[in-house]
Design an enzyme around this catalytic site. Structure first.
Site, PDB file in Angstrom:
ATOM      1  N   LYS A 218    -175.819  24.191  39.901  1.00 43.01           N
ATOM      2  CA  LYS A 218    -176.880  25.487  38.756  1.00 43.01           C
ATOM      3  C   LYS A 218    -178.173  24.476  38.592  1.00 43.01           C
ATOM      4  CE  LYS A 218    -175.931  28.257  35.093  1.00 43.01           C
ATOM      5  NZ  LYS A 218    -175.088  28.766  33.110  1.00 43.01           N
ATOM      6  N   ASP A 223    -181.175  28.111  29.498  1.00 41.76           N
ATOM      7  CA  ASP A 223    -180.636  29.800  28.889  1.00 41.76           C
ATOM      8  C   ASP A 223    -180.343  30.020  27.794  1.00 41.76           C
ATOM      9  OD1 ASP A 223    -179.173  31.511  30.003  1.00 41.76           O
ATOM     10  OD2 ASP A 223    -177.441  30.406  29.915  1.00 41.76           O
ATOM     11  N   LYS A 230    -177.842  34.679  23.662  1.00 37.86           N
ATOM     12  CA  LYS A 230    -176.995  33.601  23.252  1.00 37.86           C
ATOM     13  C   LYS A 230    -177.319  33.605  21.648  1.00 37.86           C
ATOM     14  CE  LYS A 230    -176.871  30.363  27.027  1.00 37.86           C
ATOM     15  NZ  LYS A 230    -175.326  30.418  27.041  1.00 37.86           N
ATOM     16  N   ARG A 304    -174.170  32.593  38.396  1.00 33.73           N
ATOM     17  CA  ARG A 304    -173.312  32.269  39.464  1.00 33.73           C
ATOM     18  C   ARG A 304    -174.264  33.730  40.141  1.00 33.73           C
ATOM     19  NH1 ARG A 304    -168.579  35.618  35.699  1.00 33.73           N
ATOM     20  NH2 ARG A 304    -169.311  33.672  34.700  1.00 33.73           N
TER      21      ARG A 304
END
Length: 454
Positions: A218, A223, A230, A304
């Site tokens: 990954k 992110d 977040k 994912r």
């Protein structure tokens, strides 16, 4: 690699012994030198990991004592563990003194270490040095601020290192990925101004035409969580969400440096998960390279998604015989195992046994998680082939099973290193604050275990 001791004048000597209580003692200095005595404990219980930790503690002690020159006597370690023990010793020192790339104007200095070991240890030391350099390279990548490591930067740094060791490289841009139908990968990457890149590194050390083991890492360089933003508390660590990518690249670099006779291919989906007016949102249904459709339940479950397409690419385009994916995937794994142990899933008992043997040799800690049929039902979707989040908890297991639904019956292992890839406070003496290089040594040992014999 630590310099070879050739009679240089040194300020300190580190000596190892066995049979007593584990620890270290600074002996009084005389006019010529000082001695740091390190006790490894009962001889029959001495392992490479114990030597690695003891050597790291010694290195940090001497750094704190402002030592300038040190010779490390490996005689006892060689007698107890053989040449491989010197590799663990050298690695412990080098990793303990690791300093990541910095943008400071001045940097502190560390002691110069010399190793006193017989020439019979040279091969083991060379292998350990190559692996240590790969771990440090992975640490540097993960520690790098997001504005210094975009997906394009990641591709450039990885391919430069790989090409220097004779590894074949290929970087697919957005148009190439779109032509392959990699919608899951691009759905995440299209949210950022810095474009996505699929990085492919092919190490061909084995028999010509033999199907490789695929290492899929990954590579989320930044992110934010997307529209499932977040919390502010979590934002500082978002640059390290590409530790899986760093691990698979590092493992390939070590394989190539040591000319291990195996075929291994790294596939690295490199993206940023940011927010844009047309970013994906919960409730969206997207496609994938495999043809399966995916319902988006959470935009912060992006890793994912990109791994699904990368795994499909590894199987369909690289013709992988086995697949390992590795990722900082879930916070849930930290709740289970803390910062010392990673979780893993596997669909093959034989592959699992090979992996367990590999992490026993590397010294890293992993724990296998169950994959009962009821867990698979938790990622079923009423509107798509699969959902990217669980309907009923078990976050680490269901995240892994989501990726597993794209492996097309290949032997497969999923590694969740969210807890072990980064430490604010080192858990082992050879760690430093920040990235740990988790996964590099175990993936190296796993691939080495499949090396052909002449």
């Amino acid at each position: 690699m630590m310099e070879r001791y050739q009679g240089q004048n040194v300020q300190w000597t580190v000596g190892f012994s066995v049979g007593g209580k584990e620890g270290q003692t600074v002996q009084p200095c005389n006019q010529s030198s000082c001695i740091l005595s390190v006790e490894l404990g009962e001889e029959q219980k001495v392992t490479a990991e114990k030597v690695r930790v003891a050597a790291a503690r010694a290195a940090k002690t001497l750094r704190d004592l402002k030592a300038e020159t040190v010779v490390v006597d490996a005689g006892t370690v060689v007698r107890v563990l053989g040449p491989e023990g010197t590799g663990a010793l050298s690695q412990g020192v080098e990793l303990a003194l690791f300093r990541t790339q910095s943008w400071k104007q001045t940097e502190p200095t560390d002691p110069t270490f010399y190793l006193d070991a017989p020439e019979s240890c040279d091969e083991a030391l060379k292998e350990a040095d190559s692996l240590t350099k790969a771990i440090c390279f992975a640490r540097d990548l993960v520690n790098c601020p997001a504005n210094k490591l975009t997906p394009i930067d990641m591709a450039q740094r990885m391919t430069k290192e790989a090409q220097a060791l004779g590894i074949e490289t290929q970087v697919l841009d957005e148009d190439a990925a779109k032509a392959l139908g990699m919608e899951a990968f691009l759905t995440v990457g299209s949210s950022a101004a810095h474009p996505a890149r699929l990085i492919v590194l092919r190490y061909k050390g084995g028999q010509e035409g033999e199907a490789p083991i695929a290492l899929v890492g990954k590579g989320v360089a930044c992110d934010t969580g997307g529209y499932c933003l977040k919390s502010a508390k979590s934002m500082k660590g978002i640059r390290g969400d590409m530790a899986g990518a760093a691990a698979v690249c590092g493992a390939l670099l070590a394989l190539a440096a040591n000319r291990v006779k195996v075929n291994a291919t790294a596939v690295i989906p490199a993206v940023e998960n940011r927010i844009a007016p047309d970013s994906y949102i919960p409730g969206d249904v997207i496609g994938s390279m495999s043809g399966k459709t995916i319902e988006i339940g959470n935009t912060d479950a992006e890793g994912r998604l990109i791994l699904a397409d990368a795994v499909t690419y590894a199987i369909q385009k690289e013709h992988a015989a086995k697949v390992v994916d590795i990722a900082t995937l879930t916070g849930a794994v930290v709740g289970m195992f803390g910062f010392t142990t990673a979780g893993f899933l596997c669909n093959s008992e034989e592959f699992c046994a090979d992996f367990q043997s590999a992490y026993t040799r590397s010294g890293e800690q992993y724990w296998r998680l169950p994959t009962f049929p009821e867990y698979q039902k938790m990622i079923e979707s009423p509107v798509a082939d699969v959902s990217n989040v669980s309907s009923d908890g078990c976050g680490t297991i269901t995240a892994g099973l989501f990726i597993g639904s794209f492996v097309e019956e290949r032997p497969w292992i999923h590694l969740d290193i969210a807890g072990t890839a980064w430490v604010d406070s080192p858990r082992w003496a050879y760690q430093t604050p920040g990235a740990t290089g988790a996964g590099v040594s175990t993936l190296y040992e796993l691939c080495k275990g499949y090396a052909r014999e002449d």
